[in-house]
Design a protein around this motif. Structure first.
Motif, PDB file in Angstrom:
ATOM      1  N   PRO A 293      31.120 -12.670  64.553  1.00  0.00           N
ATOM      2  CA  PRO A 293      31.600 -11.513  65.309  1.00  0.00           C
ATOM      3  C   PRO A 293      31.631 -10.230  64.496  1.00  0.00           C
ATOM      4  CG  PRO A 293      32.998 -13.409  65.702  1.00  0.00           C
ATOM      5  CD  PRO A 293      32.063 -13.792  64.600  1.00  0.00           C
ATOM      6  N   LEU A 294      31.930 -10.319  63.199  1.00  0.00           N
ATOM      7  CA  LEU A 294      31.929  -9.129  62.357  1.00  0.00           C
ATOM      8  C   LEU A 294      30.533  -8.514  62.290  1.00  0.00           C
ATOM      9  CD1 LEU A 294      34.210 -10.449  59.474  1.00  0.00           C
ATOM     10  CD2 LEU A 294      34.811  -8.711  61.157  1.00  0.00           C
TER      11      LEU A 294
ATOM     12  N   VAL B 258      37.550  -3.863  48.219  1.00  0.00           N
ATOM     13  CA  VAL B 258      36.271  -3.758  47.491  1.00  0.00           C
ATOM     14  C   VAL B 258      35.476  -5.051  47.613  1.00  0.00           C
ATOM     15  CG1 VAL B 258      35.238  -3.550  45.197  1.00  0.00           C
ATOM     16  CG2 VAL B 258      37.084  -2.008  45.871  1.00  0.00           C
ATOM     17  N   VAL B 259      36.145  -6.185  47.426  1.00  0.00           N
ATOM     18  CA  VAL B 259      35.459  -7.482  47.533  1.00  0.00           C
ATOM     19  C   VAL B 259      34.910  -7.682  48.938  1.00  0.00           C
ATOM     20  CG1 VAL B 259      35.793  -9.979  47.473  1.00  0.00           C
ATOM     21  CG2 VAL B 259      36.755  -8.559  45.660  1.00  0.00           C
ATOM     22  N   ALA B 260      35.721  -7.354  49.945  1.00  0.00           N
ATOM     23  CA  ALA B 260      35.270  -7.496  51.333  1.00  0.00           C
ATOM     24  C   ALA B 260      34.089  -6.576  51.615  1.00  0.00           C
ATOM     25  CB  ALA B 260      36.418  -7.186  52.289  1.00  0.00           C
TER      26      ALA B 260
ATOM     27  N   GLY C  97      38.162  -5.063  58.112  1.00  0.00           N
ATOM     28  CA  GLY C  97      37.699  -3.676  58.127  1.00  0.00           C
ATOM     29  C   GLY C  97      36.641  -3.407  57.083  1.00  0.00           C
ATOM     30  N   GLY C  98      36.814  -3.962  55.884  1.00  0.00           N
ATOM     31  CA  GLY C  98      35.828  -3.760  54.820  1.00  0.00           C
ATOM     32  C   GLY C  98      34.471  -4.340  55.163  1.00  0.00           C
ATOM     33  N   ILE C  99      34.467  -5.517  55.782  1.00  0.00           N
ATOM     34  CA  ILE C  99      33.197  -6.158  56.143  1.00  0.00           C
ATOM     35  C   ILE C  99      32.489  -5.377  57.241  1.00  0.00           C
ATOM     36  CG2 ILE C  99      32.173  -8.228  57.171  1.00  0.00           C
ATOM     37  CD1 ILE C  99      34.320  -9.863  55.738  1.00  0.00           C
ATOM     38  N   VAL C 100      33.233  -4.965  58.269  1.00  0.00           N
ATOM     39  CA  VAL C 100      32.614  -4.204  59.368  1.00  0.00           C
ATOM     40  C   VAL C 100      32.061  -2.875  58.859  1.00  0.00           C
ATOM     41  CG1 VAL C 100      33.067  -2.969  61.519  1.00  0.00           C
ATOM     42  CG2 VAL C 100      33.964  -5.280  61.196  1.00  0.00           C
ATOM     43  N   LEU C 101      32.824  -2.181  58.027  1.00  0.00           N
ATOM     44  CA  LEU C 101      32.375  -0.891  57.502  1.00  0.00           C
ATOM     45  C   LEU C 101      31.114  -1.044  56.658  1.00  0.00           C
ATOM     46  CD1 LEU C 101      32.775   2.137  57.023  1.00  0.00           C
ATOM     47  CD2 LEU C 101      34.306   1.554  55.120  1.00  0.00           C
ATOM     48  N   SER C 102      31.126  -1.973  55.728  1.00  0.00           N
ATOM     49  CA  SER C 102      29.960  -2.139  54.858  1.00  0.00           C
ATOM     50  C   SER C 102      28.761  -2.676  55.624  1.00  0.00           C
ATOM     51  CB  SER C 102      30.295  -3.066  53.693  1.00  0.00           C
ATOM     52  OG  SER C 102      30.628  -4.367  54.146  1.00  0.00           O
ATOM     53  N   GLY C 103      29.005  -3.570  56.589  1.00  0.00           N
ATOM     54  CA  GLY C 103      27.899  -4.082  57.393  1.00  0.00           C
ATOM     55  C   GLY C 103      27.224  -2.988  58.195  1.00  0.00           C
TER      56      GLY C 103
ATOM     57  N   GLY D 176      30.459  -7.860  52.714  1.00  0.00           N
ATOM     58  CA  GLY D 176      29.833  -7.419  53.956  1.00  0.00           C
ATOM     59  C   GLY D 176      28.394  -6.980  53.749  1.00  0.00           C
ATOM     60  N   ILE D 177      28.127  -6.302  52.632  1.00  0.00           N
ATOM     61  CA  ILE D 177      26.752  -5.898  52.312  1.00  0.00           C
ATOM     62  C   ILE D 177      25.874  -7.125  52.126  1.00  0.00           C
ATOM     63  CG2 ILE D 177      25.285  -4.741  50.621  1.00  0.00           C
ATOM     64  CD1 ILE D 177      27.620  -2.866  50.019  1.00  0.00           C
TER      65      ILE D 177
END
Length: 311
Positions: free
Chosen positions: A153-154, A224-226, A285-291, A230-231
């Motif tokens: 989903p992310l 940062v890790v998330a 949030g970190g994963i969605v933003l970086s993705g 995500g990238i």
């Protein structure tokens, strides 16, 4: 290389063939008139370099072949052909950098739908993580991370944001939030059950737990890790290197944070509940933003690379 199998209405076959013939990177064109029975039409097959695949598939959709016929795409693991080698050399860009947007949208659609199986995997992962945090066992935490299906989903949210499809964003968001809500409620019940059986107790929640205390103590490193995960996860999807997703799964504390929030809530340890919730939100949030940023960067880079090579 990609292999395309097309079913085309007889009156569209010439247009389809012309499109394939003018696509740089396409080869091994085969036309079988009248071979299709359901739907009725001609069968056209071809191979195309991955870096030219998105353009060709987009052209076929503009011909409405996805509505009047069929477009099937599969990866070719081995192709021993000088023509195939030549097609890959002629196609602009590198196959490893190419993004098949239709494939990405389809893959994330399947992984970002709220299904019984999805909720079951997420619930089991959260319960495993609950055992891990209560026992302060890092191995169980890693295992729970690997089981969790939440990256689907992310990735669906990121893909839908880039493609500007709000209804798909909402569908993926619903799968994510509803899935975690159900998993956390059931995990809270699971902790009460184990408490009744004498396997869990309050002292385990109140203990120092040096191996897993980070789960309810979020900081900027969590984000940062998330972000980095995500990238990596997005690149693994767009480059068809799915093995990297396992590393992504065990590098972020989404499932363990949800588990600790549920267990802490069941024992009225609300400070841990809030800390774990913030950890969960920071990771999501970190994963969605970086993705999203990764997909936008890939889209920009690929368009620029193709424009440069064609010029």
């Amino acid at each position: 290389m990609l292999h395309l199998r097309l079913i085309t209405p007889a009156d569209r076959t010439d247009d389809v063939v012309r499109l394939i013939e003018k696509t740089v990177g396409a080869t091994h064109l085969v036309v079988m008139p009248g071979a299709a029975r359901n739907p009725v039409g001609d069968v056209v097959t071809c191979d195309v370099a991955r870096e030219a695949g998105d353009e060709l598939i987009g052209g076929l959709r503009e011909l409405e072949l996805d509505r009047t016929g069929s477009i099937a795409v599969e990866n070719i693991d081995l192709s021993l052909s000088k023509r195939a080698d030549k097609a890959e050399d002629e196609a602009p860009g590198e196959g490893a950098d190419a993004v098949l947007w239709e494939h990405l949208a389809e893959a994330t659609h399947e992984e970002s739908t709220l299904t019984v199986t999805y909720v079951a995997f997420l619930t089991i992962a959260t319960m495993l993580a609950a055992c891990g945090v209560m026992l302060d066992n890092a191995i169980l935490i890693v295992g729970a991370m690997a089981v969790g299906p939440e990256f689907g989903p992310l990735a669906g949210i990121s893909t839908a944001l880039v493609q500007r499809t709000p209804h798909l964003v909402l569908r993926s968001l619903w799968a994510l939030l509803a899935g975690f809500a159900v998993a956390m409620v059931l995990t809270a019940g699971f902790s009460w059950l184990l408490d009744g059986l004498g396997l869990f107790d309050r002292s385990m929640v109140e203990a120092a737990r040096p191996n897993t205390a980070f789960i309810w103590k979020p900081d900027w490193m969590s984000f940062v890790v998330a972000f980095l995960a995500g990238i990596a996860g997005t690149l693994s999807l767009t480059s068809a290197k799915s093995g990297a997703l396992i590393g992504v799964a065990i590098s972020v504390t989404t499932v363990p944070a949800a588990a600790n929030a549920a267990v802490a809530f069941s024992y009225t340890e609300y400070s841990q509940t809030w800390g774990s919730t913030w950890q969960l939100l920071a990771n999501l949030g970190g994963i969605v933003l970086s993705g999203t940023l990764t997909l936008l960067t890939q889209k920009w880079f690929w368009a620029r690379q193709r424009k440069t090579e064609i010029a």
